[in-house]
Design a protein around this motif. Structure first.
Motif, PDB file in Angstrom:
ATOM      1  N   LEU A 655       0.799  -1.216   0.000  1.00  0.00           N
ATOM      2  CA  LEU A 655       0.000   0.000   0.000  1.00  0.00           C
ATOM      3  C   LEU A 655       0.837   1.274   0.000  1.00  0.00           C
ATOM      4  O   LEU A 655       0.460   2.271  -0.623  1.00  0.00           O
ATOM      5  N   SER A 656       1.949   1.280   0.693  1.00  0.00           N
ATOM      6  CA  SER A 656       2.745   2.503   0.799  1.00  0.00           C
ATOM      7  C   SER A 656       3.660   2.726  -0.390  1.00  0.00           C
ATOM      8  O   SER A 656       4.158   3.823  -0.602  1.00  0.00           O
ATOM      9  N   LYS A 657       3.870   1.679  -1.191  1.00  0.00           N
ATOM     10  CA  LYS A 657       4.934   1.723  -2.188  1.00  0.00           C
ATOM     11  C   LYS A 657       4.505   2.251  -3.558  1.00  0.00           C
ATOM     12  O   LYS A 657       5.351   2.645  -4.361  1.00  0.00           O
ATOM     13  N   GLY A 658       3.189   2.226  -3.861  1.00  0.00           N
ATOM     14  CA  GLY A 658       2.767   2.690  -5.174  1.00  0.00           C
ATOM     15  C   GLY A 658       3.545   2.007  -6.277  1.00  0.00           C
ATOM     16  O   GLY A 658       3.715   0.793  -6.298  1.00  0.00           O
ATOM     17  N   ASN A 659       4.063   2.832  -7.194  1.00  0.00           N
ATOM     18  CA  ASN A 659       4.845   2.325  -8.321  1.00  0.00           C
ATOM     19  C   ASN A 659       6.339   2.603  -8.124  1.00  0.00           C
ATOM     20  O   ASN A 659       7.086   2.739  -9.086  1.00  0.00           O
ATOM     21  N   SER A 660       6.759   2.677  -6.866  1.00  0.00           N
ATOM     22  CA  SER A 660       8.165   2.979  -6.606  1.00  0.00           C
ATOM     23  C   SER A 660       9.077   1.789  -6.867  1.00  0.00           C
ATOM     24  O   SER A 660      10.297   1.939  -6.959  1.00  0.00           O
ATOM     25  N   GLU A 661       8.482   0.587  -6.991  1.00  0.00           N
ATOM     26  CA  GLU A 661       9.263  -0.607  -7.316  1.00  0.00           C
ATOM     27  C   GLU A 661       8.419  -1.506  -8.219  1.00  0.00           C
ATOM     28  O   GLU A 661       7.204  -1.330  -8.355  1.00  0.00           O
TER      29      GLU A 661
END
Length: 687
Positions: A655-661
């Motif tokens: 939930l916190s990561k979005g499209n960061s990885e």
């Protein structure tokens, strides 16, 4: 810019929606476009020697923020507050907004400025979220045509404009043809079999339009789902079911609202766009950076699930036909399409003695929402409360909430708009209005989002009492909302739901699992009059009936995904001749054989044709993500459905990561392994 002069620009997280009037749209969007273009032009002037990550890539990230905020508000209002004046203002500005956004990756000077930094050692040294944004931006530009020659860029801009206009027309046709129909019944005997809740809603609907009196009542039915679906499921009068079924099948099809030609035009434009960008078809173009990677892979995924459930599907339908023959005393025969829901419900009652309507009293909407909030608080470490102070939303029914971390940090605000209105489009959806970011003092500005639906309305002084399926929808959209509000990505465009389309449904679909567990249901499923929980025998019947006709439901979803992919992998096959017949041909084995051949819902399938991309070539992603959610929830089943450790891990890893990885990595971070493709079949009782 002054927010009094340009109210749609107002940077306030909680804008006063009463100030966002139709008369301001043209001037506000024109001013925002000018500001956005100036920001792009400034990047174009950066020399290769001066190019840094900050004055190229991060400057691009910040460009157009005012426009994005203002147009997002306009776009939202067209979904919930439709009017002819609003449509005209939206249509006037849509080509200009489309032109601005489609020109960004086609701007040679801008592309040169980005590449001038990309070639420097500093670019190679980027790490973490900056590296992800750098890579994603370059890929976005290339996928959108940045390397095309000028004449092809010009044509691509024209295609983007035409797609924006034609998909908006498609959407308007669906809404208008939905609202154009009403069925008035003045003979109560024709309503035999309908639940009291459906009759009361139909009576209230008639009153709201001035039909009937207390002495001579009239019942009004529309093509809004909460109105016509109970007729198909419960009405004993087959002619009544046929009437409403036939009208629903004509949404987007009859008179001046016929979307047939628009579908062909949209498919042609999408195919031309794909070929212009060097891809064989539109599916390959849009899926190249999603988890499926190509139309062929998505079709293979769909066909694989089809093969695994086709025998169960055939068995289920044979059972239904036999049941109808037994109940009617007639020879076994094919069914009419308007009879399927009715007899399926009768069969389910006979097998499980379970009626969906028996659950309604335990799902008053406020109780459902409060219980859902408490579950999210417990699992994910949150605090949710009603917003204090003026809400100033777009409609009196809309509620506003604050969302905090358990430690007290304000994470965001969200609006909830749950009931149908004629000026509101159908279905349920989540959207975001603002995305928070890090602040200079070390804190973060809050996110703002919204969730909407078209759920059963309150009737006769009773609260809105939901079907269990509607409860699942509420939980589903709330999952999307949490994905946005719990994002902690430092670059806004990588936050929340801005992920691969076949990953975006994981956070929403996993939330539905809490609607089936006794322990979690006891948090919110309480009788609206007595406060009693769902009786154990009723709960057991509900669980036992969960997988009733699960293969049929699976096949329906697969058929929609298959239709979508076939239209966008082989569009030339569908441009001439009988569109419905050709779709049926491509879905051989996916559809039951019926006495009357039903029309395809392609002309009202807003997921595919109401926006330039949307779910086009991506409807399979519901099943793709369902495989992920079925597997991911097994961790909660093992560790406890209220496990704070599992909940915090899901919040942190997903939930916190979005499209960061990469999404495949995020899933593996949470589960410690790759997805188990059997998990969904096990949950559905199909293996």
């Amino acid at each position: 810019m002054n927010s009094n002069t340009h109210p749609f620009h107002n940077p306030a997280r909680l804008v006063d929606w009463s100030t966002l009037t139709t008369g301001n749209i043209t001037s506000d969007i024109q001013a925002a476009l000018a500001e956005a273009q100036a920001e792009i032009d400034a990047i174009c002037e950066v020399s290769p020697q001066e190019a840094t990550f900050e004055n190229t890539f991060l400057a691009l990230e910040a460009a157009g923020e005012t426009l994005s905020r203002a147009w997002g508000r306009v776009d939202h209002l067209t979904s919930v507050q439709d009017s002819e004046a609003l449509r005209e203002a939206h249509r006037a500005m849509l080509p200009k907004v489309t032109e601005y956004s489609s020109r960004i990756p086609l701007n040679a000077k801008l592309w040169a400025a980005l590449k001038s930094f990309a070639e420097k050692p500093e670019a190679a040294a980027l790490t973490g979220v900056q590296k992800r944004y750098f890579d994603e931006t370059l890929a976005d530009f290339k996928q959108a045509g940045a390397d095309l020659p000028d004449e092809k860029k010009t044509r691509l801009e024209e295609l983007n404009q035409e797609l924006a206009q034609k998909t908006k027309s498609y959407s308007d046709n669906v809404l208008d043809s939905t609202n154009a129909y009403e069925l008035l019944i003045d003979d109560e005997s024709r309503l035999a079999g309908l639940p009291d809740s459906a009759k009361a809603a139909a009576r209230q609907s008639a009153k709201s339009k001035g039909h009937g009196t207390d002495e001579e009542p009239v019942w009004r039915f529309t093509l809004q789902a909460p109105s016509f679906l109970p007729v198909l499921k419960y009405a004993a009068d087959s002619n009544l079911r046929k009437t409403i079924y036939d009208e629903a099948a004509l949404i987007g099809y009859k008179e001046k609202w016929d979307n047939s030609e628009l579908i062909c035009e949209i498919l042609k434009l999408r195919q031309e766009k794909a070929e212009l960008l060097g891809k064989k078809n539109f599916a390959d173009q849009v899926l190249q950076r999603r988890m499926a990677k190509s139309g062929e892979n998505a079709l293979a995924f769909t066909d694989d699930l089809f093969l695994k459930c086709k025998d169960a599907f055939a068995t289920e339908f044979d059972e239904l036909e036999s049941f109808v023959a037994d109940q009617t005393g007639q020879p076994k025969d094919r069914l009419e399409p308007w009879d399927i829901s009715y007899w399926s419900e009768k069969l389910r009652l006979s097998k499980y003695d379970f009626d969906d309507e028996a659950l309604r009293p335990y799902f008053p909407i406020d109780g459902v929402l409060n219980g859902m909030f408490r579950i999210a608080e417990r699992v994910f470490g949150l605090r949710i409360q009603n917003h204090e102070g003026p809400e100033n939303s777009w409609h009196p029914d809309v509620k506003l909430y604050d969302l905090y971390d358990a430690e007290g940090e304000l994470l965001g605000y969200f609006y909830a708009d749950w009931h149908p209105r004629e000026e509101k489009r159908g279905g349920a959806w989540m959207n975001y209005l603002d995305t928070g970011a890090p602040l200079a003092d070390g804190g973060r500005s809050p996110h703002v989002g919204l969730i909407t639906g078209n759920m059963t309305e309150p009737v006769d002084g009773k609260p809105a009492l939901l079907l269990h399926q509607e409860v699942e929808t509420v939980f589903h959209e709330f999952g999307h909302l949490l994905h946005h509000l719990l994002g902690r990505v430092d670059i806004k465009s990588l936050n929340g739901v801005n992920v691969a389309w076949d990953f975006v449904e994981l956070p929403s679909q996993i939330m539905e699992n809490w609607c089936w567990n006794r322990e979690s249901l006891d948090q919110f499923a309480r009788h609206y009059e007595t406060g009693e929980p769902i009786p154990q025998d009723l709960f057991e019947k509900m669980v036992a009936a969960r997988n009733f006709q699960s293969a049929s439901f699976m096949m329906r979803q697969l058929s929609l995904g298959k239709m979508d992919l076939e239209l966008h992998v082989n569009p030339e096959h569908y441009l001439e001749g009988d569109l419905d017949a050709k779709i049926r041909e491509s879905l051989a084995g996916y559809l039951a054989n019926l006495k009357t051949t039903p029309k395809s819902l392609v002309r009202r399938f807003g997921h595919l044709f109401s926006s330039p991309v949307g779910y086009a070539a991506g409807y399979y992603s519901y099943k793709w993500a369902e495989v992920l959610d079925a597997d991911a929830f097994t961790r909660f089943e093992k560790e406890g459905i209220f496990s704070e450790e599992a909940g915090r891990a899901f919040r942190e890893c997903i939930l916190s990561k979005g499209n960061s990885e990469d999404p495949a990595k995020l899933f593996k971070d949470f589960m410690g392994r790759d997805p188990d493709p059997q998990a969904l079949l096990k949950r559905c009782g199909l293996m």
